[in-house]
Design an enzyme around this catalytic site. Structure first.
Site, mmCIF file in Angstrom:
data_model
loop_
_atom_site.group_PDB
_atom_site.id
_atom_site.type_symbol
_atom_site.label_atom_id
_atom_site.label_comp_id
_atom_site.label_asym_id
_atom_site.label_seq_id
_atom_site.Cartn_x
_atom_site.Cartn_y
_atom_site.Cartn_z
ATOM 1 N N ALA A 202 0.858 -1.189 0.000
ATOM 2 C CA ALA A 202 0.000 0.000 0.000
ATOM 3 C C ALA A 202 0.892 1.236 0.000
ATOM 4 C CB ALA A 202 -0.920 0.007 1.216
ATOM 5 N N HIS A 203 0.675 2.129 -0.951
ATOM 6 C CA HIS A 203 1.506 3.331 -0.988
ATOM 7 C C HIS A 203 0.778 4.567 -1.514
ATOM 8 C CE1 HIS A 203 1.716 2.328 -5.256
ATOM 9 N NE2 HIS A 203 2.127 3.552 -5.463
ATOM 10 N N ARG A 204 -0.382 4.403 -2.151
ATOM 11 C CA ARG A 204 -1.037 5.543 -2.794
ATOM 12 C C ARG A 204 -1.571 6.521 -1.752
ATOM 13 N NH1 ARG A 204 -1.655 5.167 -8.263
ATOM 14 N NH2 ARG A 204 -1.285 3.081 -9.140
#
Length: 324
Positions: A202-204
């Site tokens: 998860a990075h957005r």
């Protein structure tokens, strides 16, 4: 012919590898690294593993707001382009480095080529969507990975210089998976067995910068047995900011970001993948590993990510694959 390839983030590096290899058989190429990603696990490991030549220029922009990053990249890239005078600038994907490279070139009347043109989420709240649309409208050559991407460009009035080329990420994966399986020791290091763990990323910003969404992701991850989570440095920072880090670490196997070879092996052997990364989704599809998209405009709203849903999607997937 001199080509300047502008990169800055790990998805750019993966796409650059097969393209640069072919370019250098016929053209002069310089690599401009903006420095958008700069930790070893997010940057240099990809150059080392994929055999990408050392960048001719490293601009060292680093982290910051989207406006700061893009502005600094534009300013510093322009100086290099004025000095080098390339015939064309090549950009990849949808990162801030992509847009900055395209803008710097077009304002100097240098032709722009965009690898992975035409991809759309149709969500303007995502910075990647803005980057992709603006880059396409700056570009002279648009290399589309899919027929849908070609149609998206046509719908926006872009038909000249458009080519359906296929996806360079497929080329990179096919070229490197056998090497990865020989070299990677990640499964042994993490004591993992094939198809007995879930892999998550998860990075957005739409997920990490919103407390309720990030908490929902943590809640979901903590409900899943044996989940491995290579954590982006910025995501770790937001977990700590929202006081979610300690709870996550108690229930989830959190590890540092891994190199390309290790990531390919983790993806190929996972029972299921949970991610908001377009690249990871694509690699999951190529490996035929079930993938759950953690995005509002994806296949699934992560608020309903539960054990029952995981079981149902897995059964549906294997039914589609024809193996159960």
């Amino acid at each position: 012919m001199k080509i300047a390839s502008v990169v800055g983030a790990r998805p750019n590096f993966i796409k650059l590898a097969p393209v640069s290899k072919e370019f250098r058989k016929e053209f002069d190429e310089i690599i401009i690294h903006t420095g958008q990603h700069y930790d070893y696990e997010m940057d240099k490991v990809f150059f080392d593993e994929l055999g990408i030549p050392e960048p001719d220029y490293h601009l060292g922009v680093g982290s910051g707001s989207h406006g700061y990053q893009t502005g600094e990249m534009l300013k510093r890239t322009e100086k290099v382009l004025i000095k080098e005078k390339p015939d064309m600038v090549l950009v990849f994907g949808d990162t801030n480095s992509t847009l900055a490279g395209a803008l710097a070139a077009v304002k100097l009347h240098i032709k722009v080529a965009h690898v992975e043109a035409g991809l759309r989420s149709f969500d303007k709240k995502m910075p990647e969507e803005i980057n992709s649309v603006l880059t396409d409208h700056c570009s002279d050559l648009l290399f589309c990975p899919t027929e849908t991407a070609v149609k998206n460009l046509k719908n926006e009035g872009i038909t000249k210089g458009v080519y359906l080329t296929g996806d360079v990420m497929v080329d990179a994966l096919q070229e490197n998976i056998k090497i990865a399986e020989k070299k990677s020791r990640i499964l042994d290091e993490l004591d993992l067995k094939p198809e007995e763990y879930y892999l998550a990323t998860a990075h957005r910003a739409e997920n990490t910068d919103d407390f309720s969404r990030l908490k929902s992701i943590v809640d979901a991850f903590c409900e899943i047995e044996n989940i491995v989570f290579p954590c982006h440095p910025r995501t770790e920072k937001m977990f700590k900011k929202f006081n979610l880090w300690d709870r996550l670490q108690k229930r989830v196997k959190v590890i540092k970001p891994v190199g390309y070879f290790d990531m390919l092996v983790l993806e190929k052997n996972a029972r299921k993948i949970l991610t908001d990364s377009g690249g990871v989704q694509k690699e999951a599809y190529i490996f035929k590993v079930p993938c759950i998209t953690l995005r509002e405009n994806g296949q699934l709203n992560f608020m309903v990510l539960q054990k029952r849903f995981l079981k149902e999607t897995e059964e549906s997937f294997w039914e589609w694959k024809g193996e159960r």
